[in-house]
Design an enzyme around this catalytic site. Structure first.
Site, PDB file in Angstrom:
ATOM      1  N   ASN A 105      46.645  28.210  43.853  1.00 39.32           N
ATOM      2  CA  ASN A 105      45.190  28.126  43.962  1.00 39.32           C
ATOM      3  C   ASN A 105      44.573  27.506  42.714  1.00 39.32           C
ATOM      4  O   ASN A 105      44.921  27.857  41.594  1.00 39.32           O
ATOM      5  CB  ASN A 105      44.580  29.503  44.208  1.00 39.32           C
ATOM      6  CG  ASN A 105      45.002  30.081  45.545  1.00 39.32           C
ATOM      7  OD1 ASN A 105      45.683  31.091  45.614  1.00 39.32           O
ATOM      8  ND2 ASN A 105      44.622  29.428  46.628  1.00 39.32           N
ATOM      9  N   ASP A 121      43.099  39.370  42.824  1.00 48.16           N
ATOM     10  CA  ASP A 121      42.003  38.480  42.418  1.00 48.16           C
ATOM     11  C   ASP A 121      40.696  39.004  43.018  1.00 48.16           C
ATOM     12  O   ASP A 121      39.805  38.254  43.403  1.00 48.16           O
ATOM     13  CB  ASP A 121      42.240  37.040  42.847  1.00 48.16           C
ATOM     14  CG  ASP A 121      41.293  36.045  42.154  1.00 48.16           C
ATOM     15  OD1 ASP A 121      40.665  36.415  41.147  1.00 48.16           O
ATOM     16  OD2 ASP A 121      41.165  34.904  42.654  1.00 48.16           O
TER      17      ASP A 121
END
Length: 408
Positions: A238, A293
């Protein structure tokens, strides 16, 4: 003494079915077959047949939870720490997005005050993870562009360690990091930025763990950063270019480097289960860390709103998004991460525990925790057959309990 009897114990290398675990004070006093330890009649004995006991989850990358962000003020980190045990988290690294020096200073003061503090009802607060101001603007994602900085020119530092006045770009943030010292654990940066290699060396020399992320680095730039001392990768796949067979880039450097331990977001949205499985196959479970996250919207249902870096985010389709549709972090919690690893990725309970507890503990230098073994600190999570959290213990103390097996 607390006796947990009849549960399957997820030990470092094997699954002990129907075992007994004895907590004595802050530590695991004994492990063995149910009924064989001779403590079944002890006060605090709990019948946990049909349950699983795993090491307490350690989240090295979490921004917030249930409407609270780490940058929301002096009480935010403590508030998050109180909310985490119901999701099985026994320790966490409070994580920031790029922010002002003032906001960073306030948050790091909170971490300094809370580190190692035993409150009896909270997850342990570990040194912070700064995701940070030193990232590539092209790969910033939901990070606020106005707060990004270039690494300061470290060659002009005086003997005192103070930055020269002309090094305004990034010097203000580095000054806060240096001031906070051991309260800063991980610093994410983009190694292709001018001055980044010097910054990596400086941070490593001060005892911080440098993580590569939010970056468009080439394979060569990433490997130079590893030589300079980087040992961590922020949410693999990511906010970095995709892996290419001709241009391996940052992903290729991470997957092929034994020195780097990599985070991966395990919410089923940010990274496909097969890509998670591929990364674990390439690096091994001992070099991978499962993270949430999680942002302030984590733990909230679809349709609810929160904030990230001062910007509104909304929960939709099991993730958080900015108003322009940018994916803005995860809404996962660590119990959901564990469930995803077992059910969607296909890991064994032992490997799932490795990613959610053992590897994070070893990479952060935490001793006597992250694994179930005699003499270890009793940071534990009791899960039912569907991997729902029923009990959480921090240093041997029950800090969260849902309905659970009968007490003897």
């Amino acid at each position: 003494m607390i006796v947990l009897s009849g549960a399957d114990l997820v030990l470092p290398e094997r699954l002990h079915s129907g075992g007994t675990l004895v907590i004595e004070g802050e530590r695991i006093g004994a492990l063995g077959a149910a009924g064989a330890i001779g403590a079944s009649g002890a006060a605090g004995a709990v019948d946990l047949r049909g349950h699983v006991i795993v090491p307490g989850f350690i989240d090295v990358h979490i921004h917030g939870l249930e409407g609270v962000d780490t940058l929301d003020g002096p009480e935010a980190v403590a508030d998050i720490s109180r909310r985490l045990p119901k999701f099985g988290v026994t320790a966490f690294c409070p994580t920031t997005v790029a922010c002002s020096p003032e906001a960073l200073r306030e948050m790091l003061r909170s971490v300094t005050d809370l580190r190692g503090l035993a409150t009896g009802s909270s997850a342990r607060v570990l040194p912070a993870h700064l995701e940070s101001n030193f990232i590539n603007p092209e790969y910033r994602g939901a990070q606020p562009a106005a707060c990004l900085r270039l690494p300061p020119r470290l060659g002009t530092m005086g003997a005192s360690g103070a930055m020269g006045a002309e090094n305004f770009d990034g010097a203000d943030i580095l000054a806060e990091i240096d001031r906070a010292g051991a309260s800063v654990g991980i610093v994410t940066l983009a190694p292709e930025l001018e001055g980044a290699l010097d910054l990596i060396r400086h941070l490593v020399s001060r005892g911080h763990r440098v993580s590569l992320g939010h970056s468009g680095a080439t394979l060569e730039e990433a490997r130079a950063a590893i030589v300079a001392g980087a040992r961590h990768a922020t949410h693999l796949f990511n906010r970095m270019p995709p892996l290419s067979h001709r241009e391996p880039g940052l992903v290729g450097a991470i997957l092929t480097s034994e020195e780097i331990a990599a985070e991966v977001i395990c919410d089923g949205v940010h990274v496909h289960p097969d890509m998670v499985r591929m990364a674990i196959s390439a690096k091994g479970a001992k070099r991978m860390m499962a993270i949430t996250d999680g942002v302030a919207a984590a733990g909230l249902p679809d349709g609810k709103s929160a904030a990230l870096g001062g910007r509104r985010i909304r929960v939709e389709r099991s993730a958080a998004y900015l108003e322009d549709g940018t994916l803005a972090g995860s809404v996962a919690t660590m119990d959901r991460v564990f469930r995803f690893l077992v059910r969607d990725v296909g890991l064994s309970l032992n490997d799932a525990a490795q990613l959610t507890a053992t590897t994070p503990a070893s990479e952060l230098g935490l001793t006597d925790t992250g694994a179930i073994k005699k003499g270890a600190i009793a940071d534990l999570v009791v899960l039912d057959k569907d991997f729902n959290v029923k009990q959480t213990y921090v240093a041997g103390k029950l800090v969260y309990e849902s309905s659970v097996g009968s007490r003897q």
